[in-house]
Scaffold this motif. Structure first.
Motif, PDB file in Angstrom:
ATOM      1  N   TYR A   1     -24.007 -19.421  26.473  1.00 25.01           N
ATOM      2  CA  TYR A   1     -22.867 -18.618  26.242  1.00 25.01           C
ATOM      3  C   TYR A   1     -23.247 -17.692  25.002  1.00 25.01           C
ATOM      4  O   TYR A   1     -23.674 -18.213  23.853  1.00 25.01           O
ATOM      5  CB  TYR A   1     -21.688 -19.405  25.964  1.00 25.01           C
ATOM      6  N   VAL A   2     -23.071 -16.214  24.864  1.00 25.51           N
ATOM      7  CA  VAL A   2     -23.143 -15.626  23.926  1.00 25.51           C
ATOM      8  C   VAL A   2     -21.535 -14.945  23.392  1.00 25.51           C
ATOM      9  O   VAL A   2     -20.901 -14.447  23.956  1.00 25.51           O
ATOM     10  CB  VAL A   2     -23.757 -14.183  24.142  1.00 25.51           C
TER      11      VAL A   2
ATOM     12  N   ARG B   1     -16.978 -11.489  15.967  1.00 19.34           N
ATOM     13  CA  ARG B   1     -17.567 -10.485  14.897  1.00 19.34           C
ATOM     14  C   ARG B   1     -18.588  -9.322  15.477  1.00 19.34           C
ATOM     15  O   ARG B   1     -19.346  -9.090  14.832  1.00 19.34           O
ATOM     16  CB  ARG B   1     -18.024 -11.031  13.735  1.00 19.34           C
ATOM     17  N   GLY B   2     -18.412  -9.232  16.755  1.00 21.10           N
ATOM     18  CA  GLY B   2     -19.304  -8.075  17.302  1.00 21.10           C
ATOM     19  C   GLY B   2     -20.633  -8.678  17.749  1.00 21.10           C
ATOM     20  O   GLY B   2     -21.508  -8.090  18.131  1.00 21.10           O
ATOM     21  N   ASN B   3     -20.601  -9.988  18.059  1.00 21.64           N
ATOM     22  CA  ASN B   3     -22.147 -10.458  18.059  1.00 21.64           C
ATOM     23  C   ASN B   3     -22.470 -10.171  19.406  1.00 21.64           C
ATOM     24  O   ASN B   3     -23.798 -10.048  19.630  1.00 21.64           O
ATOM     25  CB  ASN B   3     -21.744 -12.120  18.479  1.00 21.64           C
ATOM     26  N   ARG B   4     -21.874  -9.818  20.587  1.00 21.64           N
ATOM     27  CA  ARG B   4     -22.298  -9.076  21.620  1.00 21.64           C
ATOM     28  C   ARG B   4     -23.225  -7.795  21.699  1.00 21.64           C
ATOM     29  O   ARG B   4     -23.996  -7.580  22.415  1.00 21.64           O
ATOM     30  CB  ARG B   4     -21.469  -9.404  22.958  1.00 21.64           C
TER      31      ARG B   4
ATOM     32  N   ASP C   1     -30.556 -10.577  17.017  1.00 20.22           N
ATOM     33  CA  ASP C   1     -29.607 -11.022  15.956  1.00 20.22           C
ATOM     34  C   ASP C   1     -28.459 -11.825  16.394  1.00 20.22           C
ATOM     35  O   ASP C   1     -27.536 -11.956  15.665  1.00 20.22           O
ATOM     36  CB  ASP C   1     -29.389  -9.700  15.289  1.00 20.22           C
ATOM     37  N   ARG C   2     -28.448 -11.975  17.740  1.00 15.67           N
ATOM     38  CA  ARG C   2     -27.148 -12.609  18.426  1.00 15.67           C
ATOM     39  C   ARG C   2     -27.302 -14.101  18.026  1.00 15.67           C
ATOM     40  O   ARG C   2     -28.057 -14.825  18.075  1.00 15.67           O
ATOM     41  CB  ARG C   2     -27.151 -12.503  19.738  1.00 15.67           C
TER      42      ARG C   2
ATOM     43  N   GLU D   1     -28.021 -21.115  18.148  1.00 16.51           N
ATOM     44  CA  GLU D   1     -29.193 -20.287  17.668  1.00 16.51           C
ATOM     45  C   GLU D   1     -28.708 -19.092  17.130  1.00 16.51           C
ATOM     46  O   GLU D   1     -27.750 -18.319  17.486  1.00 16.51           O
ATOM     47  CB  GLU D   1     -30.321 -20.006  18.980  1.00 16.51           C
ATOM     48  N   GLY D   2     -29.071 -18.708  15.964  1.00 19.48           N
ATOM     49  CA  GLY D   2     -29.174 -17.355  15.350  1.00 19.48           C
ATOM     50  C   GLY D   2     -27.635 -17.387  14.227  1.00 19.48           C
ATOM     51  O   GLY D   2     -27.292 -16.252  13.847  1.00 19.48           O
TER      52      GLY D   2
END
Length: 130
Positions: A11-12, A16-19, A25-26, A81-82
């Motif tokens: 899941y992404v 904070r605008g991660n997608r 950088d995600r 991750e990330g």
């Protein structure tokens, strides 16, 4: 009939605008594909509460459902991750639920999003169209 499943899914988060960030950088969350046992253990059970008068007659009642996001995240989250935080100049990489719970309160919004997503995964039904 043979059905195929994966034990882990990804899941992404929208946090904070991660997608919209570059793929490298995600924040990407790996979580357990829910099982029947997980649904039974992690989904809250409604609690029925009744009010009685002095003679023992029911005066009303309510149903209370308490959602515990810690139980959901601890039970579903495999890895993160990330996700990197800099705290007092020290870079901290958060990779699991334990690290998430020890993170600054600024990540509370991410925790809420993950709990809501995991709850929806546990509640979802398989589309059985033929």
């Amino acid at each position: 009939m043979e059905l195929q499943f994966s034990t882990k899914l990804t899941y992404v988060p929208k946090f904070r605008g991660n997608r919209e960030a570059a793929e490298s950088d995600r924040i990407v969350v790996t979580y357990r594909n829910p099982t029947v046992a997980m649904k039974a253990r992690l989904l809250p059970r409604p609690e029925l509460r009744f009010r009685y008068d002095a003679q023992g007659n029911v005066q009303g009642g309510e149903t209370v459902v308490v959602q515990d996001r810690k139980t959901l995240i601890d039970g579903m989250l495999v890895r993160i991750e990330g996700l990197v935080c800099t705290i007092d100049g020290e870079r901290k990489i958060i990779t699991d639920a334990k690290g998430l719970w020890e993170a600054p309160a600024a990540l509370d919004e991410l925790i809420d999003e993950l709990a809501e997503f995991f709850r929806s995964e546990l509640d979802s039904k398989v589309d059985e169209k033929n």
